[in-house]
Design an enzyme around this catalytic site. Structure first.
Site, PDB file in Angstrom:
ATOM      1  N   GLY A   1     112.062 -24.954 -39.512  1.00  0.00           N
ATOM      2  CA  GLY A   1     110.901 -24.295 -40.098  1.00  0.00           C
ATOM      3  C   GLY A   1     109.740 -24.365 -39.121  1.00  0.00           C
TER       4      GLY A   1
ATOM      5  N   MET B   1     108.108 -27.070 -35.580  1.00  0.00           N
ATOM      6  CA  MET B   1     108.315 -28.219 -34.680  1.00  0.00           C
ATOM      7  C   MET B   1     106.970 -28.701 -34.161  1.00  0.00           C
ATOM      8  SD  MET B   1     110.262 -30.317 -33.157  1.00  0.00           S
ATOM      9  CE  MET B   1     109.516 -31.585 -32.147  1.00  0.00           C
TER      10      MET B   1
ATOM     11  N   GLU C   1     103.384 -30.857 -39.955  1.00  0.00           N
ATOM     12  CA  GLU C   1     103.432 -30.879 -38.480  1.00  0.00           C
ATOM     13  C   GLU C   1     102.182 -31.533 -37.897  1.00  0.00           C
ATOM     14  OE1 GLU C   1     106.282 -30.384 -37.529  1.00  0.00           O
ATOM     15  OE2 GLU C   1     107.044 -29.168 -39.185  1.00  0.00           O
TER      16      GLU C   1
HETATM   17  N1  BES Z   1     110.633 -32.246 -36.426  1.00  0.00           N
HETATM   18  C1  BES Z   1     110.972 -31.284 -37.402  1.00  0.00           C
HETATM   19  C2  BES Z   1     111.696 -30.075 -36.855  1.00  0.00           C
HETATM   20  C3  BES Z   1     113.120 -30.316 -36.464  1.00  0.00           C
HETATM   21  C4  BES Z   1     114.077 -30.451 -37.421  1.00  0.00           C
HETATM   22  C5  BES Z   1     113.523 -30.389 -35.163  1.00  0.00           C
HETATM   23  C6  BES Z   1     115.399 -30.664 -37.062  1.00  0.00           C
HETATM   24  C7  BES Z   1     114.833 -30.619 -34.804  1.00  0.00           C
HETATM   25  C8  BES Z   1     115.781 -30.754 -35.761  1.00  0.00           C
HETATM   26  C9  BES Z   1     109.744 -30.791 -38.151  1.00  0.00           C
HETATM   27  O1  BES Z   1     108.701 -31.688 -38.196  1.00  0.00           O
HETATM   28  C10 BES Z   1     110.132 -30.529 -39.563  1.00  0.00           C
HETATM   29  O2  BES Z   1     110.481 -31.437 -40.239  1.00  0.00           O
HETATM   30  N2  BES Z   1     110.075 -29.303 -40.004  1.00  0.00           N
HETATM   31  C11 BES Z   1     110.441 -28.906 -41.331  1.00  0.00           C
HETATM   32  C12 BES Z   1     109.256 -28.559 -42.162  1.00  0.00           C
HETATM   33  C13 BES Z   1     108.738 -29.670 -42.982  1.00  0.00           C
HETATM   34  C14 BES Z   1     107.596 -29.206 -43.849  1.00  0.00           C
HETATM   35  C15 BES Z   1     109.744 -30.368 -43.845  1.00  0.00           C
HETATM   36  C16 BES Z   1     111.320 -27.703 -41.216  1.00  0.00           C
HETATM   37  O3  BES Z   1     111.635 -27.330 -40.107  1.00  0.00           O
HETATM   38  O4  BES Z   1     111.707 -27.140 -42.228  1.00  0.00           O
HETATM   39 ZN    ZN Z   2     108.864 -33.229 -39.481  1.00  0.00          ZN
END
Ligand code: BES
Ligand code: ZN
Length: 1000
Positions: free
Chosen positions: A389, A391, A426
């Site tokens: 979603g 990064m 984020e």
């Molecule tokens: N660090 C993650 C993105 C990520 C997820 C990178 C898996 C690599 C592998 C980011 O902070 C995250 O958690 N994004 C979520 C949104 C959040 C509001 C739960 C997402 O991508 O849905």
């Molecule tokens: Zn996250």
């Protein structure tokens, strides 16, 4: 993706959600493919000979100005490589393509050596990098998009060695040199050890302990559309032309796919980044530019040089080359905060909302943590193709469009909440994760659990009317409890995390939702002051460094003591580790006899037959539990007491006829069960005056009752009775809790004789709510959410007034060509119109889908397409989805298939189709687009017959080497199917009888 909320079927999704990120890395089975069939050995010998000739030819072909390719010693051998003692390096050139591109093909052996360890050795410590990248946004003459790079990695040597180990994946090197204080250090040979994604450089002699060395490389890689490392994304601009941009996704292990680096979170360093572009493009990175435009670093390109970064982990780097526009709110609090997106999105004002809330959230977190935002700017950008979603790259957060852009004219309240929550999440990482990062990925929960909790605080700050803190229980708490009630769950602090695929699998419900629940539970018993003080001290002490949870626990413990709070005995860390180091959670049983309540605890598992002692736990599946409770005489007076493992605990002195309610407020990560008499008293309180019981608790009572009944610990007659009072209670939280809980019954009963009385009961239960909410899209945020629930459930269970309304609104759109359906209800209206409509309706939506440029609106249309009940339309849609050059973006394919699997009418056709085309899916989507885990769990969640069990077993046997990180999910699905079979045998008749007797 675990977090991509899918509208109506979210009630089902909450039951089955696995990690959508599981499959980002290269699947396990594709690794190490360089070993060694007989044919491969023959081919190897032949290629070796050809290459020697080719290298000779190349010498003549390559322009003299080119840096000659380092030719490491090539040993021809007729022995099998496995037995060879030297590493062979082959070089070939594809002279049909761009003559400047020299393809380096490296044959590796898996000959064991110090490089066999998947973790980098501790004695090479990076301090600084210079990285210079030129992504080419047009294909080379061979049709392949590439990027070119030069890098310097500076590192300290702490132990005598002549090997340099550094991560590198899918990069082709044209120069590998080593330098110490400007002097060349002779290289013996270098090679790629692909099993561990290493570049290994062997020096002629040992490096000096305590000295600093620089590894200098030149390389190129494919700028693929694979959503990992430095990759390309494409969109259609306002003039209708395709535009290619370059962007990155490094976390967790793809920085090494952009340049050679020591790619582990604890190995922090500073970075000087240079990015090259051609006008009208420009470049963005973590820091502001030092020089916007340097020329002549790469022929025909301009180069932006960025400020040296702070000390940071490689996975937080971000590089973008694009032609986007940006917007910035005039109000900021000292940190420049721009939102970048496609020009059309900026022009339509779709970035204005995130531009407005970003400074407010940054300021809130600065005050909350009492630590200033440490960088000079905070850019955020929405790119058209993105796997997750969003990064949290430090200073340059990258989003998919639906998570950053919001247009009130077209998008719904839940689209808006998604944007606010993801931005808050984020931005929270800018401190938690970026300023301090986990020592290793096994502590990922410190990042994701923490951000998943404070995203509620940040969102609540900018949107105080949204009742965010009440929403927590029905989203994260119940999601975590569902997942963690399976034997196949895992502890928060993970074990045996080594490979990229192990690491990717950690982005799951446990790190995110259970992590958030445990942190919220701590916040609740520690109090805000101690909670914040602990965080502040911890952030200040370990800023720019790696951490583990013991350090955090020590600061919280000290903070609780210093603010006069009481820590659990024997100590905070041990108490909390019962939650973080063992999987699962307890059911707390409160048995009331007269004035006394006896409290006991037992591990809770959804499967009544599962062995409650397995797998073994050092804590024996006992927890140190903060128990919040009230009794009937004053439900506003909440008591919190510690319940210890293996210690008897009683509450005395209550009114003999009073009920008691545990986990009051829903802050505990446990279920509560009572004796039947106490349950009945609670239920009559709900029926007589539910307002005496706090709203989150009302939701938890329903949730707990359904979980307990499913596990055989409470009679369904009591469980179903907890729902009856909902004819009066129109609050979103208990209703959401009920609908989520009923989703399991819905799946189990969908094809049983019980379904008639079941759907009749729900229709009647929801009828007063349906009348109450009306079709007028007004009221508070949660009233708007509740209207969607009411209309969604009414239409789904056949309320004719609801269906008529939907049809009228949809045909108005078709006939007038003006869409006046309120954005909040579009998902529901579109979906039901397709479900109850004709093929022409599906085609109408498909045509709209193909040209829609607003990402959220497009997602609603896409979802609606999956609501059809017509078999041949479903089959045709499946072909459209897997058409690589079609209209469904690769990033979306997996979630549309999951939607089709949640639809009762399409799931069989879809599952058959997926199984038939598994090889194709695995090959084309296997490297990051596809949530194999999500697909398997969604498409099997309703399995509840012996036949389905056998089918799943044979699917597992046939595809055992092609499951990616869906391997564990297949086992979980098998576990669930067995329990479902038993459940149907045990409870269908009871439920049938209760529903028949109690439908109003
Ligand atoms: N660090 C993650 C993105 C990520 C997820 C990178 C898996 C690599 C592998 C980011 O902070 C995250 O958690 N994004 C979520 C949104 C959040 C509001 C739960 C997402 O991508 O849905
Ligand atoms: Zn996250």
């Amino acid at each position: 993706m675990f977090f991509i909320c899918r509208y109506i079927y979210k009630h089902l999704a909450i039951l089955t959600m696995g990690s959508d990120f599981d499959d980002i890395s290269q699947p396990k089975s594709m690794k190490g493919k360089c070993v060694f069939s007989k044919t491969a050995v023959i081919a190897y010998v032949v290629v070796t000979c050809l290459v020697i000739v080719a290298v000779g030819l190349m010498a003549g072909l390559i322009n003299k100005d080119q840096t000659p390719v380092q030719v490491a010693p090539v040993t021809t051998t007729t022995k099998a490589p496995a037995a060879a003692t030297t590493i062979q390096q082959l070089q070939t050139t594809d002279i049909t393509a761009d003559p400047t591109v020299v393809e380096t093909t490296v044959a590796t052996t898996t000959s064991p050596g110090p490089w066999s360890s998947i973790r980098l050795p501790p004695f090479l410590v990076p301090t600084h990098y210079v990285v210079d990248l030129k992504p080419q946004l047009e294909p080379d003459t061979d049709g392949i998009y590439r990027f070119y790079g030069k890098s310097q990695a500076v590192f300290m040597v702490n132990q005598s060695t002549n090997y340099i180990y550094i991560h590198s994946n899918k990069l082709n090197y044209t120069k590998v040199e080593v330098n110490q204080s400007g002097d060349a250090v002779p290289v013996q040979q270098w090679w790629l050890y692909e099993p561990n994604q290493y570049l290994i450089v062997e020096l002629q002699s040992n490096m000096t302990i305590g000295s600093s060395y620089t590894l200098i490389t030149e390389f190129h890689g494919e700028l693929a559309d694979d959503l990992g490392g430095l990759y390309r994304s494409t969109y259609t601009n306002a003039a209708g032309n395709p535009v290619v941009i370059a962007t990155t996704q490094m976390q967790p292990t793809d920085a090494r796919k952009s340049f050679p680096c020591f790619d582990e979170p604890a190995l922090k360093a500073t970075f000087d980044i240079f990015l090259s572009w051609k006008s009208p493009y420009f470049a963005l990175s973590n820091t502001p530019p030092v020089v916007q435009e340097v020329t002549n670093m790469w022929p025909g390109y301009s180069t932006t040089q960025f400020n040296t970064t702070v000390k940071m982990s490689t996975y937080l780097l971000a590089f973008v080359v694009c032609d986007f526009d940006s917007v910035e709110d005039p109000v900021n609090y000292g940190v420049q905060a721009k939102i970048y997106a496609r020009p059309a999105q900026i022009l339509e004002g779709n970035a204005n909302y995130s531009a407005k809330i970003t400074p407010e959230i940054l300021k809130y977190f600065e005050e909350y943590f009492n630590v200033s935002y440490p960088l000079a700017k905070s850019d955020q950008i929405a790119v058209p193709d993105f796997a997750a979603g969003a990064m949290e790259n430090w200073g340059l957060v990258i989003y998919r469009e639906t998570a950053l852009l919001y247009n009130p004219q077209v998008n719904s309240a839940s689209n808006q909440q998604r944007v606010a929550a993801v931005v808050a999440h984020e931005l929270a990482h800018q401190w938690f994760g970026n300023l301090i990062s986990p020592l290793w990925w096994d502590e990922l929960w410190l990042n994701e659990g923490f951000a998943s909790y404070v995203e509620y605080l940040g969102t609540n700050q900018v949107e105080p009317t949204w009742e965010m803190m009440d929403q927590f229980t029905v989203s994260d708490l119940q999601r975590a409890l569902n997942y963690d009630g399976l034997v196949s769950s895992r502890p928060i602090v993970a074990e045996n995390v080594n490979t990229p695929s192990d690491i990717n699998a950690l982005f799951d419900t446990i790190s995110y939702s259970k992590g958030a629940c445990i942190i919220r539970m701590i916040n609740q018993f520690a109090g805000d002051n101690a909670f914040k003080l602990g965080l502040e001290n911890y952030l200040k002490e370990y800023a720019y460094g790696p951490v583990d949870h013991n350090q955090l626990f020590a600061f919280w413990s000290a903070a609780i003591a210093s603010t006069g709070g009481t820590n659990p005995a024997p100590n905070f860390a041990t108490a909390m580790q019962s939650w973080t180091l063992q999987m699962g959670y307890p059911v707390v049983t409160m048995t009331k006899v007269g004035a006394t309540v006896t409290v006991t605890q037992q591990r809770f598992l959804l499967d009544p037959k599962a062995d409650k002692t397995q797998p073994p736990s050092n804590f024996g599946y006992k927890w140190t539990i903060p128990l919040w409770y009230v009794n009937q005489s004053d439900t506003t007076f909440i008591t919190m007491e510690w319940v210890y493992p293996d210690q008897a605990f009683t509450i005395d002195g209550l009114g003999a006829n009073d009920f008691v309610i545990g986990n009051y407020g829903g802050y505990g990560y446990y279920l509560v069960n009572y004796d039947d008499a106490n349950w009945k008293k609670i239920i009559s309180q709900l029926n007589n005056d539910y307002t005496k019981i706090e709203v989150k608790t009302r939701g938890q009572l329903i949730y707990d009752a359904f979980s307990l009944a499913r596990a055989g610990q409470l009679h369904y007659n009591i469980t179903l009775s907890t729902t009856e009072y909902l004819v009066q209670d129109f609050h979103y939280v208990p209703w959401e809790s009920c609908l989520d809980s009923l989703a399991y019954l819905d799946q189990m009963l969908g094809r049983s004789k019980v379904y008639g009385v079941y759907s009749n009961y729900i229709s009647k239960l929801v009828a007063p709510l349906y009348t109450n909410v009306t079709w007028n899209d007004t009221g508070s945020h949660l009233q708007q959410y509740q209207r969607i629930n009411a209309i969604g459930a009414s239409c789904a269970y056949g309320n004719q007034d609801c269906i008529n309304n939907v049809n009228t609104q949809f045909s108005d759109w078709k006939t007038t060509a003006t869409n006046s359906i309120t954005p909040n209800l579009r998902t529901t209206v579109y979906c039901n119109a397709i479900a109850y409509g004709e093929t022409g309706d599906w085609d109408f939506v498909w045509e709209k889908y193909k040209v829609e440029s607003n990402s959220q609106e497009k997602a609603k249309l896409e979802y609606a397409l999956s609501c059809t009940r017509t078999p041949w339309v479903i089959r045709r849609f499946l072909d459209y989805i897997l058409d690589e050059n079609g209209f469904v973006r690769k990033q979306d394919a997996s979630s549309v298939l999951q939607d089709l699997c949640y639809n009762e009418y399409s799931r069989d056709i879809t599952w058959d189709y997926i199984r038939q085309r598994w090889d194709y899916i695995y090959n084309v989507y296997g490297t990051g687009f596809f949530s194999f885990s999500g697909i398997i769990s969604s498409c099997t969640s309703h399995f509840s017959t012996e036949f389905e069990l056998q089918e799943l077993e044979s699917f597992k046997a046939t595809n055992s080497d092609k499951l990616g990180s869906g391997v564990d999910t297949v086992d979980q699905s098998l576990e669930k199917t067995r329990t479902n079979i038993q459940w149907r045998a045990d409870y269908e008749d009871t439920i049938f009888a209760w529903l028949s007797d109690n439908t109003p």
